[in-house]
Design an enzyme around this catalytic site. Sequence first.
Site, PDB file in Angstrom:
ATOM      1  CG  ASP A  54      -1.809   1.184   1.339  1.00 44.12           C
ATOM      2  OD1 ASP A  54      -1.784   2.029   0.431  1.00 44.12           O
ATOM      3  OD2 ASP A  54      -2.556   1.287   2.336  1.00 44.12           O
ATOM      4  CD  GLU A 136      32.491  14.500   5.960  1.00 44.90           C
ATOM      5  OE1 GLU A 136      33.621  14.783   5.508  1.00 44.90           O
ATOM      6  OE2 GLU A 136      31.681  15.365   6.345  1.00 44.90           O
TER       7      GLU A 136
END
Length: 445
Positions: A54, A136
């Site tokens: 869904d 990072e």
Amino acid sequence: MTKTITADDIRKSVADHDVRFLRLAFTDINGKLKAVEVPNSQLEKVLSNDIRFDGSSIDGFVRLEESDMVLYPDFSTWAVLPWSDSQGGKIGSLTCSVHTTDGEPFAGDPRNNLKRVLAEMKDMGFSDFDIGFEAEFHLLKLDSNNDWTTQVPDHDSYFDMNSDDESARCRRDIVETLESIGFEVEAAHHEVGDGQQEIDFKFDNALTTADRVQTFKMVVREVARKHNLFATFMAKPLQNQPGNGMHTNMSLFKNGKNAFYSKDNEYHLSDTALYFLNGILSHARAITAVANPTVNSYKRLIPGYEAPVYISWAAKNRSPLVRVPSAEEVNTRLEMRSADPTANPYLLLAACLTAGLDGIKQQQQPMAPITSNVFNMSEEEREAKGIKPLPSTLHNAITAFKADKLIQSALGSRLSKSFISSKELEWAQYTQTVSDWERQRYMEY
């Protein structure tokens, strides 16, 4: 490059590794990795594109009246994850594209959208858009309830060698986990900030790299939890500390050769590379909405740290938006330094590629490269050199995005509309929020 994996290969791997569950992953408009998990009894349905879900509750997807979506797994992304379920069985993972029930690629799926833009690239005669991400992240300590804190497990700095602290042990475990599922990790090290880390994996084509950065973020979070740490890719999680970037290294290939390389031109950049660069610079303000899509992103894009603030480029200088790293022919590339890891990688690469390809079509040279630190220039000096600022807030970035029809076309009308709606709601919620800083500053007025 991407390996070929067949349905039979997956069937054999499921049997050989005692895979009990299959995790079918896809990405919403905000870059969040979503998944449907099914038992191995549904393997044949998975392999024949017969798993439905869904989509009405997924950000940027569909309305209730058209909610049924179908997952089409990309077999090349198959991996057996190195952790087990409660019974000791393994979990298999596949990255999927989202389709409608009539088999058409769903236009609201960011992965499908990137595939569309890559097809346009191939129509222009280029074979590959090679990407290297440098995402990072911070490692933070957990409290007694296993919730994140802002306490860091280390106070090391760039490339510091500490072989046996919490961060180093976790980082090594992440690398080994990534390699166990097929990543080729090229480097892992401590970054500038307290608790800040970087792990780099091998360049590959745009779709493969976007898929991998999503898997990478999932693995980092899972392994950090094993070490009683919390991993965050938030752009600026700690005040007065460097933020997390996701430097985006880009190259175009044609006939098996790097189209960005020229032996004779300055910086060894071909005219194609320079045109592509001009496209990025020309549309940088609108790209910023996609590259830096959160309110918090703009607390990283400030003077005083290494993140760029101004639209310019350079070779060795690291203060401009785009840098040209020194490299041999095959690795000649443009490094856009503004993006952060909260960006949806599929939308980010679609926006950059569309801007670059338009630059190639326009065949205009970029502004002159900057040889001095942009942050040290006066406003008058920057103006004289044609250096404009990046947007300073999410609101300004969305305004730039709404004014740039080319970057909207990079996302397509459906995704652009959903993206604008999502980000305008985020900004509205932020402006209505009263922070501790405001209370401390204004309560006694």
